[in-house]
Design a protein around this motif. Sequence first.
Motif, PDB file in Angstrom:
ATOM      1  N   VAL A 195       0.850  -1.193   0.000  1.00 18.17           N
ATOM      2  CA  VAL A 195       0.000   0.000   0.000  1.00 18.17           C
ATOM      3  C   VAL A 195       0.885   1.243   0.000  1.00 18.17           C
ATOM      4  O   VAL A 195       1.659   1.465   0.934  1.00 18.17           O
ATOM      5  CB  VAL A 195      -0.950   0.014   1.212  1.00 18.17           C
ATOM      6  N   GLY A 196       0.794   2.042  -1.046  1.00 21.85           N
ATOM      7  CA  GLY A 196       1.652   3.204  -1.185  1.00 21.85           C
ATOM      8  C   GLY A 196       1.041   4.480  -0.633  1.00 21.85           C
ATOM      9  O   GLY A 196      -0.038   4.483  -0.022  1.00 21.85           O
ATOM     10  N   ASP A 245      -2.740   6.664   1.448  1.00 25.00           N
ATOM     11  CA  ASP A 245      -2.698   7.586   2.579  1.00 25.00           C
ATOM     12  C   ASP A 245      -3.373   8.905   2.228  1.00 25.00           C
ATOM     13  O   ASP A 245      -4.099   9.495   3.037  1.00 25.00           O
ATOM     14  CB  ASP A 245      -1.249   7.854   3.004  1.00 25.00           C
ATOM     15  N   VAL A 246      -3.114   9.379   1.012  1.00 20.11           N
ATOM     16  CA  VAL A 246      -3.712  10.628   0.551  1.00 20.11           C
ATOM     17  C   VAL A 246      -5.236  10.488   0.464  1.00 20.11           C
ATOM     18  O   VAL A 246      -5.985  11.367   0.925  1.00 20.11           O
ATOM     19  CB  VAL A 246      -3.123  11.034  -0.818  1.00 20.11           C
ATOM     20  N   LEU A 252      10.277   4.817   5.685  1.00 17.23           N
ATOM     21  CA  LEU A 252       9.375   4.327   6.718  1.00 17.23           C
ATOM     22  C   LEU A 252       9.325   2.807   6.634  1.00 17.23           C
ATOM     23  O   LEU A 252       9.288   2.244   5.546  1.00 17.23           O
ATOM     24  CB  LEU A 252       7.963   4.890   6.535  1.00 17.23           C
ATOM     25  N   GLN A 253       9.329   2.150   7.786  1.00 19.49           N
ATOM     26  CA  GLN A 253       9.287   0.690   7.825  1.00 19.49           C
ATOM     27  C   GLN A 253       7.874   0.199   7.523  1.00 19.49           C
ATOM     28  O   GLN A 253       6.891   0.759   8.016  1.00 19.49           O
ATOM     29  CB  GLN A 253       9.729   0.181   9.193  1.00 19.49           C
ATOM     30  N   ARG A 254       7.787  -0.850   6.732  1.00 24.78           N
ATOM     31  CA  ARG A 254       6.521  -1.462   6.383  1.00 24.78           C
ATOM     32  C   ARG A 254       6.566  -2.950   6.706  1.00 24.78           C
ATOM     33  O   ARG A 254       7.609  -3.586   6.564  1.00 24.78           O
ATOM     34  CB  ARG A 254       6.219  -1.253   4.889  1.00 24.78           C
ATOM     35  N   TRP A 277      -6.334   1.605   5.480  1.00 23.09           N
ATOM     36  CA  TRP A 277      -5.364   0.837   4.707  1.00 23.09           C
ATOM     37  C   TRP A 277      -4.168   0.402   5.557  1.00 23.09           C
ATOM     38  O   TRP A 277      -3.319  -0.347   5.087  1.00 23.09           O
ATOM     39  CB  TRP A 277      -4.886   1.659   3.507  1.00 23.09           C
ATOM     40  N   ARG A 278      -4.101   0.877   6.780  1.00 25.07           N
ATOM     41  CA  ARG A 278      -3.045   0.448   7.703  1.00 25.07           C
ATOM     42  C   ARG A 278      -3.620  -0.567   8.692  1.00 25.07           C
ATOM     43  O   ARG A 278      -4.826  -0.764   8.746  1.00 25.07           O
ATOM     44  CB  ARG A 278      -2.453   1.664   8.420  1.00 25.07           C
TER      45      ARG A 278
END
Length: 234
Positions: A147-148, A152-153, A190-192, A221-222
């Motif tokens: 998820v890019g 988030d936007v 950022l860690q994913r 989405w998180r």
Amino acid sequence: MDEWIDYYDSTHTIYASRLHRDLHFQLIARDIVGYIASPDSVVLDYACGEALSAARVADACAMLYLAEPAPGVRGRLIARFAPNTRIRVRSLEDLSRMAEGSVDLVVMNSVAQYMTPAELDSAFAVVRRLLKPNGRLVIGDILRPEVGMFRDVVALLKFASAHGFLKDALYGLASTALSDYRQLRSRVGLQRYGENEMIEKLSRAGFSTSRAPQNIGHNPWRMTFVARHALNLN
């Protein structure tokens, strides 16, 4: 994590407006309260940030510890909540001096992405020592590898549209594209973590974990996970 600590200790522009900031913390506080099992609970918010709505969480438990690594933010927390006898502010280093098995609920929300995998492992070890045998760790706002930023936007714009700050959000997104945050995110990253990856990471730290149905905060989405002491550990 040090560069991110310095960023959040500065005069940053991560929020589109005061309304965005206030709603953000109100929503997080509401979701944290949902995890408090009893009014007698001791709760620890690990790397809590400004925690503007912490009083709402404190009203739902016996004691709330706000642990914050950024010294400037920590100073504001101390000043803001000094009259509240249910809130205590600590540094992350102070946690090693807290009694073993003294906390019912630990929340780490929007924290893991700013830590290296080794730093996160160390944090899990500290948390596991503090948790009571039946205590829980809730780790929220985990970024997924697939998820890019676009999601988030979209999540922010939906949140803004629903709460009346869409214009500010659009302006804020344009400003963020040229901000120190964007530059730091590009340089440090950022860690994913995938769902199974986070469950396995927590398992290695001594936890039995499941994914929560909903994420803490506004971004669906998180991911949020709920972890407990694993049984029969050697």
